[in-house]
Write an enzyme that holds these catalytic residues in place. Sequence first.
Site, PDB file in Angstrom:
ATOM      1  N   THR A   1       0.815  -1.224   0.000  1.00  0.00           N
ATOM      2  CA  THR A   1       0.000   0.000   0.000  1.00  0.00           C
ATOM      3  C   THR A   1       0.841   1.263   0.000  1.00  0.00           C
ATOM      4  OG1 THR A   1      -0.100   0.039   2.428  1.00  0.00           O
ATOM      5  CG2 THR A   1      -1.841  -1.179   1.267  1.00  0.00           C
TER       6      THR A   1
ATOM      7  N   CYS B   1       2.760   3.006   9.329  1.00  0.00           N
ATOM      8  CA  CYS B   1       1.865   3.055  10.484  1.00  0.00           C
ATOM      9  C   CYS B   1       2.655   2.948  11.784  1.00  0.00           C
ATOM     10  CB  CYS B   1       0.857   1.895  10.449  1.00  0.00           C
ATOM     11  SG  CYS B   1      -0.123   1.768   8.952  1.00  0.00           S
TER      12      CYS B   1
ATOM     13  N   CYS C   1      -1.613   0.387  15.073  1.00  0.00           N
ATOM     14  CA  CYS C   1      -2.622   0.788  14.086  1.00  0.00           C
ATOM     15  C   CYS C   1      -3.847  -0.130  14.176  1.00  0.00           C
ATOM     16  CB  CYS C   1      -2.032   0.725  12.678  1.00  0.00           C
ATOM     17  SG  CYS C   1      -3.169   1.318  11.403  1.00  0.00           S
TER      18      CYS C   1
ATOM     19  N   ARG D   1       3.812   6.971   2.713  1.00  0.00           N
ATOM     20  CA  ARG D   1       3.039   8.090   3.268  1.00  0.00           C
ATOM     21  C   ARG D   1       2.385   7.657   4.581  1.00  0.00           C
ATOM     22  NH1 ARG D   1      -2.338   7.267   2.500  1.00  0.00           N
ATOM     23  NH2 ARG D   1      -3.014   5.915   0.785  1.00  0.00           N
TER      24      ARG D   1
ATOM     25  N   CYS E   1      -0.189   6.825   7.506  1.00  0.00           N
ATOM     26  CA  CYS E   1      -1.534   6.250   7.601  1.00  0.00           C
ATOM     27  C   CYS E   1      -2.519   7.307   8.095  1.00  0.00           C
ATOM     28  CB  CYS E   1      -1.506   5.068   8.564  1.00  0.00           C
ATOM     29  SG  CYS E   1      -3.106   4.326   8.893  1.00  0.00           S
TER      30      CYS E   1
ATOM     31  N   CYS F   1      -4.097   5.707  11.908  1.00  0.00           N
ATOM     32  CA  CYS F   1      -3.355   5.683  13.177  1.00  0.00           C
ATOM     33  C   CYS F   1      -2.483   6.912  13.395  1.00  0.00           C
ATOM     34  CB  CYS F   1      -2.507   4.420  13.273  1.00  0.00           C
ATOM     35  SG  CYS F   1      -1.078   4.361  12.156  1.00  0.00           S
TER      36      CYS F   1
ATOM     37  N   ASP G   1      20.928  11.896  49.745  1.00  0.00           N
ATOM     38  CA  ASP G   1      19.725  12.664  50.063  1.00  0.00           C
ATOM     39  C   ASP G   1      19.069  12.104  51.329  1.00  0.00           C
ATOM     40  OD1 ASP G   1      17.480  14.590  48.883  1.00  0.00           O
ATOM     41  OD2 ASP G   1      16.484  12.762  49.568  1.00  0.00           O
TER      42      ASP G   1
END
Length: 489
Positions: free
Chosen positions: A30, A34, A38, A63, A65, A68, A439
């Site tokens: 695709t 993601c 996702c 590119r 998603c 998500c 401390d």
Amino acid sequence: MHTDTERCVRAVQSKDARFDGWFFTAVVTTRIYCRPSCPVVPPKPENMTFYPSAAACQQAGFRACKRCRPDSSPGSPEWNQRADLVARAMRLIGDGVVDRDGVPGLATRLGYSTRQVERHLRAELGAGPLALARAQRAQTARLLIETTTLPMAEIAFAAGFASIRTFNDTVREVFALSPGELRARVPKRLPAAAGGTLTLRLPFRAPLHPDNLFGHLIATAVPGVEEWRDGAYRRTLGLPYGHGIVALTPHPDHIACRLSLTDLRDLTIAISRCRRMLDLDADPAAVDGQLRDDPLLAPLVDKAPGRRVPRTVDEAEFAVRAVLGQQVSTAAARTHAARLVAAHGRPVEDPDGGLTHLFPTPEELAALDPETLALPRSRRTTLTTLVQHLADGSLRLGPESDWDEARARLTELPGFGPWTVEVIAMRALGDPDAFLPSDLGIRRAAQELGLPHTPAALTARAAAWRPWRAYAVQHLWATDAHPINFIPA
């Protein structure tokens, strides 16, 4: 982690949000990348490939998603738990240094050549500093497009783009939508960004225990600079292009952030500093898992999982406040700091509350008359020497700092003992392994738990807590009824 294919596949198939920001999943069929959690049906393992950064995904032609929103996941915890070149470079890129000073400016701050910085970043993150800064600009642009009604030209300017065309091209390439199409997908409930005020949600890896995190900031708040109002921690911010006021409110699944800025170009750096102050990129699963291995610490971790280390938005400010707080009560330290702010801080207007000043910078404090300080003479010398070294650049405590080198330089200054050095390392430098065995509160808590309580013996026992000793400190401090451990009702 992205090189461990089997582990990454398991995380994606189980939609494990704990790994969001650790790596990114790119789907070769695709051309989409993601976050591991996702919600869509996971792709076949043979169609997955993994990258260490969003910038690397973008450079490889993937590119983001639309479901998500991987660009809005918490940042990798790697950059806040390491002090090597890559981690320091990533902290500086998050602080907007590349946008302001370019790659040469980044390299100068790190003390390396541009070629060395490029080589190290590409080797570990699959992208150089320009690509990493570009991915950050794209994320900021999307945030402004989807959460404000600002005109696109103002968004491009605020996100750090040099031109409208570059802004449009980057948004289309990263999100496969034009800026206008991104805004059209958002329900028509956008608030107006009047006066540079923005309302945002800051994500984190669950769980997050807010009590000591906000309690510490509130209990030590400097009047005029910080306050607790209407369920929010509010403070002023000195920023590269102007100043701001932020209100941070804890919620179960996010931190609500309301930012008022005099210059929107400061948005990215303001968000970065707020996330760093609240330790929002921490990995609580890793921290809590290791501390639970100690049977005496395990009940404390089980009682309050997800404790964070309260840090700072300004390293130099915290160092000054640490000196003012030496050997005095929390209330006295606040009083000393408030006097310093009133005398040397720049005034600001706060229509929504009682904030009045920015904390003075080292340059603004460089000319102060030590005789005006209501401090012992030795502490005046400590403060003025610190301020001088911060102002002339011989001591640097910014995101680019090497933690061990900064410790060594602090130790050389008069009046800086192990406690002061380590509290600066923990709260200002962000070293997750900073430790305070001397401390009094830590020693008392250790004794009550049955842990060794002399500094040497406790340090030896704490070796098993490394590299998360600063988080163990928070759990030990929380055994006391001090106000730093509670959020006011």
